[in-house]
Design a protein around this motif. Structure first.
Motif, mmCIF file in Angstrom:
data_model
loop_
_atom_site.group_PDB
_atom_site.id
_atom_site.type_symbol
_atom_site.label_atom_id
_atom_site.label_comp_id
_atom_site.label_asym_id
_atom_site.label_seq_id
_atom_site.Cartn_x
_atom_site.Cartn_y
_atom_site.Cartn_z
ATOM 1 N N GLN A 11 0.656 -1.283 0.074
ATOM 2 C CA GLN A 11 0.055 -0.106 0.148
ATOM 3 C C GLN A 11 1.056 1.068 -0.035
ATOM 4 O O GLN A 11 0.290 2.331 0.214
ATOM 5 N N TYR A 12 2.190 0.914 -0.203
ATOM 6 C CA TYR A 12 3.066 2.114 -0.159
ATOM 7 C C TYR A 12 3.438 2.518 -1.535
ATOM 8 O O TYR A 12 3.755 1.690 -2.449
ATOM 9 N N SER A 13 3.478 3.644 -1.866
ATOM 10 C CA SER A 13 4.150 4.213 -3.353
ATOM 11 C C SER A 13 5.572 4.059 -3.572
ATOM 12 O O SER A 13 5.991 4.122 -4.525
ATOM 13 N N THR A 49 6.914 5.575 1.897
ATOM 14 C CA THR A 49 6.257 6.590 1.132
ATOM 15 C C THR A 49 4.769 6.554 0.860
ATOM 16 O O THR A 49 4.483 5.521 0.373
ATOM 17 N N VAL A 50 3.922 7.082 1.412
ATOM 18 C CA VAL A 50 2.360 7.105 0.949
ATOM 19 C C VAL A 50 1.828 8.234 1.068
ATOM 20 O O VAL A 50 1.967 9.290 2.184
ATOM 21 N N ASN A 51 1.007 8.474 0.137
ATOM 22 C CA ASN A 51 0.356 9.892 0.040
ATOM 23 C C ASN A 51 1.066 11.052 -0.039
ATOM 24 O O ASN A 51 1.023 12.053 0.866
ATOM 25 N N LYS A 52 2.492 11.034 -0.355
ATOM 26 C CA LYS A 52 3.581 11.779 -0.320
ATOM 27 C C LYS A 52 4.139 12.069 0.796
ATOM 28 O O LYS A 52 4.786 13.163 1.187
ATOM 29 N N LYS A 53 3.927 11.297 1.987
ATOM 30 C CA LYS A 53 4.481 11.389 3.189
ATOM 31 C C LYS A 53 5.360 10.384 3.312
ATOM 32 O O LYS A 53 5.060 9.347 3.048
ATOM 33 N N ASP A 98 7.176 15.307 5.069
ATOM 34 C CA ASP A 98 7.352 15.882 3.571
ATOM 35 C C ASP A 98 8.319 15.316 3.051
ATOM 36 O O ASP A 98 8.446 15.101 1.750
#
Length: 684
Positions: free
Chosen positions: A405-407, A420-424, A441
């Motif tokens: 579930q991580y980018s 990193t997930v949702n740019k965090k 960030d």
């Protein structure tokens, strides 16, 4: 000497290099905040060049008519670009798949130390347009030291066995040496040869031309000087390179394999990888420790044996063979990796990754878009994987430890991986547990137990537990070194420790962090246009009165300049050499060539005169010798400042001390002498 490996300067606000110009002194500045390179002549800005926003400045080098900047793009690929003194862009080289460790620039020649994806180290050269010229392999070398002068590369290092090597190359990294003797009278270093390693029955010896031969323990030359390189192949054999080809000899000097292979690697698990060029295509095979070619070079690709198997490529597909050359796992994979300590290997088919056991059974389904290795050091039981465009963590059994579930998930560093997930951004530990929730960030990998993080517009430092050891209130901050970070607040810089305490006022205009051999040596801090020295604890140890402060690696002191005069400081800020010299340049390993009242001499790091400051000129060292002049006569010094030949020659040819020789004029006759002044022949 400029040290490519160990000496580097992290520049936060500005860096400057000084060069000569007809109309004044040119200084190069780089303003990191604005991504701008600027030149100034006598303090007046004369030109600017702005790097594109997508490029991030790394470091700055160069003296003379041009400068070089190392920078990287958003994907982390490094570049080195060159500019002339008018800030006209000259050229650049993209170091894709190469890790740059250091570089030097002089007179239009750039030397770069880099490592390729197979962890092999090279010194490569590039012209002023950053067009590749040539390279020399230094894999396994220690204490590498390099200098670039007069369009030559001077390289010194120690072999893996601790033997010192000193080589000179032209701008294409071709060795510049002279022919040596064909006889060895002892097993120790002589004027013509040097022992390069010791074996059970043979000594490798090298002549002044760089050719390698082998002598027995009595010092008698057994194999003439003919080889260009050598390497140990297990305990029984020696690999030797003649021209472009590698062969094998044993320790009695017998030729086991005539040089005919492109390369023969050192053995792993008792097998050496061999490569041969066949119809312009590289082929791979294996040799055992007895020098027998067990598996001829028939494969298009191969890697070392691991856990008894090696993956090889045939007809564009990979399979696995054993040490007898038998195919154990059929050729069916697009890519393959070595078997690891879990006795599994990561493989790929049709763009999907998974893992197989040593019998070829699939133990992790081939369903991943990416699958990193199981790392023994940082996280021995975890691997980062990508599935359906998202990243997660799996174990060697293929079970999901962290959901997909991580980018992005980085490699593990110090037992921590960035997620990193949702740019965090946050971190997981080596058990796959979320140690620091993704709320920042930006975040860097952990180093020495700390990570630099960003929240909104401000930076701080966290530890492995997620505690903010330095609060999030700074415009810029460096990773802690010796428990100290340099931070920027309200446009000014100061020091903050990892307890969050500001140990200096935030009012400095700029600074540099000085390292040597991986160790912090001190800080140079700028206030207005003057500099001061701060120690490794961030304590100011000198007043702001210096125009320049530079750490001199070989001497272990800080050279300073004030009011046009040079001197030296120790780490406590004490002026151990008063600022009284108009010239103070490095000479040899730990001394300086110094000048005052237009006279020259040699001083040590305490200011003691090794050679009195009474001479008319002292030239730079070449091949451990320097020319010096008195009353119009010329003599020789060694690198310690000792007089080897007193002033007696009336002139010399410009290309002095080349291959241990120099042409001089003595009593109206031109003759050739060696470095000790011994007559060799008439000059014609």
């Amino acid at each position: 000497m400029k040290n490519l490996i160990s000496t580097f300067l992290i520049v936060i606000v500005t860096v400057f290099q000084t060069v000569s110009a007809q109309n004044g002194v040119v200084k190069y500045f780089f303003f990191k905040e604005k991504n701008i390179l600027e030149t100034r002549v006598n303090g007046v800005a004369t030109g600017q060049y702005k790097l594109p926003e997508k490029l991030k400045y790394v470091s700055h080098r160069g003296e003379g008519e041009e400068t070089a900047i190392r920078y990287k793009d958003e994907s982390g690929i490094h570049y080195i670009g060159t500019w002339d003194k008018n800030l006209h862009f000259i050229g650049e080289y993209i170091f894709k798949d190469l890790k740059v460790k250091g570089y030097l620039v002089d007179d239009g020649l750039t030397a770069v130390w880099y490592t390729n994806k197979w962890d092999r180290d090279y010194i490569g050269t590039f012209n002023r347009r950053m067009i590749f010229q040539g390279e020399y392999e230094i894999t396994g070398a220690k204490n590498v030291d390099c200098d670039v002068k007069d369009r030559k590369v001077y390289l010194t290092y120690e072999t893996q066995s601790g033997i010192p090597m000193s080589l000179v190359f032209n701008e294409k990294m071709e060795k510049i040496q002279s022919p040596g003797s064909d006889q060895v009278n002892s097993s120790t270093v002589t004027n013509n040869t040097r022992a390069t390693n010791t074996y059970q029955k043979l000594h490798a010896v090298e002549d002044n031309a760089g050719k390698i031969g082998f002598a027995n323990t009595q010092g008698n030359l057994v194999i003439p000087y003919r080889y260009d390189k050598y390497k140990l192949i297990g305990e029984k054999l020696i690999g030797v390179k003649e021209g472009e080809n590698w062969g094998v000899i044993d320790h009695s000097g017998k030729v086991v394999i005539t040089p005919k292979y492109d390369d023969i690697d050192e053995p792993k698990e008792g097998m050496s990888l061999i490569t041969a060029l066949e119809n312009y295509n590289m082929k791979f095979g294996f040799m055992n420790e007895d020098g027998v070619i067990v598996i001829p070079p028939i494969y298009d690709d191969a890697m070392f044996f691991s856990e008894g198997l090696a993956h090889v490529k045939q007809n564009n597909l990979y399979g696995y063979i054993n040490k007898s050359g038998n195919v154990v796992i059929p050729f069916q994979y697009g890519t393959a990796r070595n078997f690891n300590h879990h006795h599994i290997a990561i493989v790929e088919k049709y763009g999907k990754y998974g893992a197989i056991d040593m019998q070829g059974n699939v133990v992790i389904p081939l369903e991943f878009e990416r699958l990193y290795s199981f790392d023994r050091k940082s996280a021995p039981n975890l691997a980062v994987a990508k599935k359906n465009g998202m990243y997660g963590i799996i174990n060697p059994q293929g079970q999901t430890v962290l959901p997909f579930q991580y980018s992005y998930i980085s490699d593990f560093e110090e037992g921590m991986a960035k997620i990193t997930v949702n740019k965090k951004n946050g971190f997981i530990d080596d058990r796959g547990h979320i140690a620091i929730p993704p709320r920042y960030d930006d975040a860097t990998d952990f180093e020495n137990g700390f990570s630099k993080v960003k929240l909104g517009e401000f930076y701080g430092i966290i530890d492995r537990f997620g505690s903010e050891v330095i609060p999030m209130k700074y415009q810029e901050i460096t990773k802690p070194v010796n428990g100290i970070s340099v931070a920027k607040r309200d446009g000014k810089y100061g020091f903050v420790n990892t307890n969050g305490k500001e140990i200096s006022a935030m009012y400095y205009d700029g600074f540099s962090i000085m390292f040597s051999k991986g160790r912090l040596r001190g800080f140079t801090v700028q206030s207005a246009i003057k500099f001061a020295l701060f120690d490794t604890n961030g304590k100011k140890v000198t007043p702001f009165k210096y125009d320049e402060i530079e750490y001199v690696e070989e001497a272990g002191v800080f050279r300073f300049r004030v009011a046009g005069k040079f001197g030296a400081l120790d780490i406590t800020g004490k002026e151990i050499i008063p600022g009284q010299y108009t010239v103070m340049n490095r000479f040899g390993k730990g001394n300086f060539m110094a000048s005052k009242f237009r006279k020259y001499g040699i001083i040590d790091t305490q200011g003691n005169e090794i050679l009195p400051i009474i001479y008319e000129e002292i030239k730079e060292l070449k091949e451990d010798r320097a020319l010096f002049a008195q009353y119009g006569k010329i003599g020789f010094l060694d690198s310690t400042g000792k007089i080897i030949v007193p002033p007696k020659y009336t002139s010399f040819r410009r290309d002095y001390f080349k291959h241990g020789e120099i042409t001089v004029q003595y009593e109206n006759e031109w003759i050739v002498v060696d470095k000790n002044g011994n007559y060799l022949r008439k000059a014609y």
